[in-house]
Design a protein around this motif. Structure first.
Motif, PDB file in Angstrom:
ATOM      1  N   ILE A 207       0.844  -1.190   0.000  1.00  0.00           N
ATOM      2  CA  ILE A 207       0.000   0.000   0.000  1.00  0.00           C
ATOM      3  C   ILE A 207       0.885   1.248   0.000  1.00  0.00           C
ATOM      4  CG2 ILE A 207      -1.837   1.250   1.208  1.00  0.00           C
ATOM      5  CD1 ILE A 207      -2.718  -1.471   0.163  1.00  0.00           C
ATOM      6  N   GLU A 208       0.502   2.229  -0.832  1.00  0.00           N
ATOM      7  CA  GLU A 208       1.233   3.499  -0.877  1.00  0.00           C
ATOM      8  C   GLU A 208       0.412   4.653  -0.322  1.00  0.00           C
ATOM      9  OE1 GLU A 208       3.679   4.384  -4.382  1.00  0.00           O
ATOM     10  OE2 GLU A 208       2.932   2.504  -5.248  1.00  0.00           O
ATOM     11  N   GLU A 209      -0.885   4.670  -0.499  1.00  0.00           N
ATOM     12  CA  GLU A 209      -1.743   5.746  -0.037  1.00  0.00           C
ATOM     13  C   GLU A 209      -2.812   5.196   0.908  1.00  0.00           C
ATOM     14  OE1 GLU A 209      -3.371   7.597  -3.459  1.00  0.00           O
ATOM     15  OE2 GLU A 209      -1.439   8.408  -4.162  1.00  0.00           O
ATOM     16  N   LEU A 210      -3.391   6.126   1.682  1.00  0.00           N
ATOM     17  CA  LEU A 210      -4.436   5.730   2.622  1.00  0.00           C
ATOM     18  C   LEU A 210      -5.621   5.147   1.850  1.00  0.00           C
ATOM     19  CD1 LEU A 210      -4.865   5.929   5.738  1.00  0.00           C
ATOM     20  CD2 LEU A 210      -6.302   7.918   5.275  1.00  0.00           C
ATOM     21  N   THR A 211      -6.027   3.914   2.238  1.00  0.00           N
ATOM     22  CA  THR A 211      -7.048   3.173   1.494  1.00  0.00           C
ATOM     23  C   THR A 211      -8.067   2.584   2.466  1.00  0.00           C
ATOM     24  OG1 THR A 211      -5.387   2.580  -0.157  1.00  0.00           O
ATOM     25  CG2 THR A 211      -7.449   1.334  -0.167  1.00  0.00           C
ATOM     26  N   ASP A 212      -9.319   2.732   2.126  1.00  0.00           N
ATOM     27  CA  ASP A 212     -10.386   2.120   2.927  1.00  0.00           C
ATOM     28  C   ASP A 212     -10.393   0.626   2.648  1.00  0.00           C
ATOM     29  OD1 ASP A 212     -12.709   1.280   4.190  1.00  0.00           O
ATOM     30  OD2 ASP A 212     -13.845   3.057   3.616  1.00  0.00           O
ATOM     31  N   LEU A 213     -10.318  -0.181   3.714  1.00  0.00           N
ATOM     32  CA  LEU A 213     -10.233  -1.625   3.563  1.00  0.00           C
ATOM     33  C   LEU A 213     -11.460  -2.208   2.851  1.00  0.00           C
ATOM     34  CD1 LEU A 213      -8.591  -4.191   4.229  1.00  0.00           C
ATOM     35  CD2 LEU A 213      -9.759  -4.278   6.434  1.00  0.00           C
ATOM     36  N   GLN A 214     -12.592  -1.556   2.958  1.00  0.00           N
ATOM     37  CA  GLN A 214     -13.817  -2.080   2.343  1.00  0.00           C
ATOM     38  C   GLN A 214     -13.759  -2.055   0.813  1.00  0.00           C
ATOM     39  OE1 GLN A 214     -17.073   0.165   3.994  1.00  0.00           O
ATOM     40  NE2 GLN A 214     -17.134  -1.047   5.889  1.00  0.00           N
ATOM     41  N   THR A 215     -12.860  -1.262   0.262  1.00  0.00           N
ATOM     42  CA  THR A 215     -12.753  -1.207  -1.200  1.00  0.00           C
ATOM     43  C   THR A 215     -12.069  -2.444  -1.777  1.00  0.00           C
ATOM     44  OG1 THR A 215     -10.656   0.016  -1.065  1.00  0.00           O
ATOM     45  CG2 THR A 215     -12.690   1.321  -1.138  1.00  0.00           C
ATOM     46  N   ASP A 216     -11.367  -3.208  -0.917  1.00  0.00           N
ATOM     47  CA  ASP A 216     -10.706  -4.436  -1.372  1.00  0.00           C
ATOM     48  C   ASP A 216     -11.540  -5.624  -0.882  1.00  0.00           C
ATOM     49  OD1 ASP A 216      -9.034  -6.565  -2.000  1.00  0.00           O
ATOM     50  OD2 ASP A 216      -7.206  -5.466  -1.487  1.00  0.00           O
ATOM     51  N   HIS A 217     -12.382  -6.145  -1.740  1.00  0.00           N
ATOM     52  CA  HIS A 217     -13.345  -7.179  -1.345  1.00  0.00           C
ATOM     53  C   HIS A 217     -12.712  -8.557  -1.170  1.00  0.00           C
ATOM     54  CE1 HIS A 217     -16.556  -4.299  -2.042  1.00  0.00           C
ATOM     55  NE2 HIS A 217     -16.067  -4.050  -3.270  1.00  0.00           N
ATOM     56  N   GLN A 218     -11.497  -8.752  -1.618  1.00  0.00           N
ATOM     57  CA  GLN A 218     -10.849 -10.058  -1.493  1.00  0.00           C
ATOM     58  C   GLN A 218     -10.210 -10.257  -0.109  1.00  0.00           C
ATOM     59  OE1 GLN A 218      -8.113 -10.383  -4.756  1.00  0.00           O
ATOM     60  NE2 GLN A 218      -9.730 -10.777  -6.277  1.00  0.00           N
ATOM     61  N   LEU A 219      -9.883  -9.181   0.536  1.00  0.00           N
ATOM     62  CA  LEU A 219      -9.238  -9.289   1.847  1.00  0.00           C
ATOM     63  C   LEU A 219     -10.269  -9.595   2.933  1.00  0.00           C
ATOM     64  CD1 LEU A 219      -6.677  -6.318   1.779  1.00  0.00           C
ATOM     65  CD2 LEU A 219      -6.186  -8.768   1.584  1.00  0.00           C
TER      66      LEU A 219
END
Length: 226
Positions: A207-219
């Motif tokens: 990860i390089e930038e602040l990311t909402d975890l909900q946007t990655d549905h595979q995790l």
């Protein structure tokens, strides 16, 4: 005591206040000087009995008063002892020290309780971020990368390494066999400033930038509470 007094009064009334029919008959048929003498004897006997009854009443009243006085004295002694005990406690030179100790213990318990409550907080929403993103409890107003992530698929804690990225050759078996030992994982870590490498036993991300975890549905990562 009241019952005894009533009985004595009834006895006096029955003997001296109500006329005895036999004595009235004798009084109506006096024979010479004998009738006068009999009346004098009856009066003397009545006076003696009345005096005895009054003495008994006074004795009962005195004993009852003494009993009440004894009870009142005992109560006064108990109250006086209690006051003396309270005064001794407040006059104790160590009383202030004991009070301060109790206050310090109370404040310590409050701080411990507050820290325990703080441990139960979760991120909402959950963020991932690069090495420049601050870590902590993420909220909508305080966007921080969660550093207490846990995977609900493999039941492993998620590890992260600042200023590193995962090599493109990484696969599932590599993390399955080497998590969570850093000396084994570092063989697939590549230095890159500003990035943060995340991994559990079944998934990995750079990860390089602040990311909402909900946007990655595979995790299948969730906040494990702070």
């Amino acid at each position: 005591m009241a019952k005894d007094l009533d009985e004595l009064l009834d006895e006096v009334e029955s003997k001296f206040c109500r006329p005895d029919p036999l004595r009235l008959g004798m009084a109506e048929r006096p024979t010479g000087g004998g009738g006068i003498l009999g009346n004098d004897r009856n009066r003397a006997e009545a006076k003696g009995n009345l005096s005895s009854a009054n003495s008994k009443i006074n004795d009962h009243a005195t004993s009852g008063y003494q009993e009440q006085l004894l009870i009142s004295t005992e109560r006064f002694k108990k109250d006086d002892d209690l006051d003396s005990l309270i005064n001794e406690i407040f006059e104790d030179p160590n009383f202030d020290k004991k009070s301060s100790k109790l206050k310090s213990k109370s404040s310590a318990n409050t701080s411990v309780r507050a820290s325990i409550q703080g441990l139960g907080k979760s991120c909402s929403p959950v963020y991932l971020g690069g090495s420049t993103a601050p870590c902590g409890i993420g909220t909508t107003t305080s966007q921080r990368a969660c550093d207490h992530l846990r995977c609900i698929a493999c039941d492993f804690w998620v590890v992260s390494y600042d200023d590193y990225m995962w090599d493109r050759s990484c696969d599932y078996l590599f993390f399955r066999n080497n998590m969570p030992e850093f000396h084994k994982l570092k063989t697939k870590l590549v230095k890159k400033k500003g990035t943060r490498a995340y991994a559990c036993q079944c998934s990995w991300r750079t990860i390089e930038e602040l990311t909402d975890l909900q946007t990655d549905h595979q995790l299948r990562w969730v906040c494990g509470k702070h």
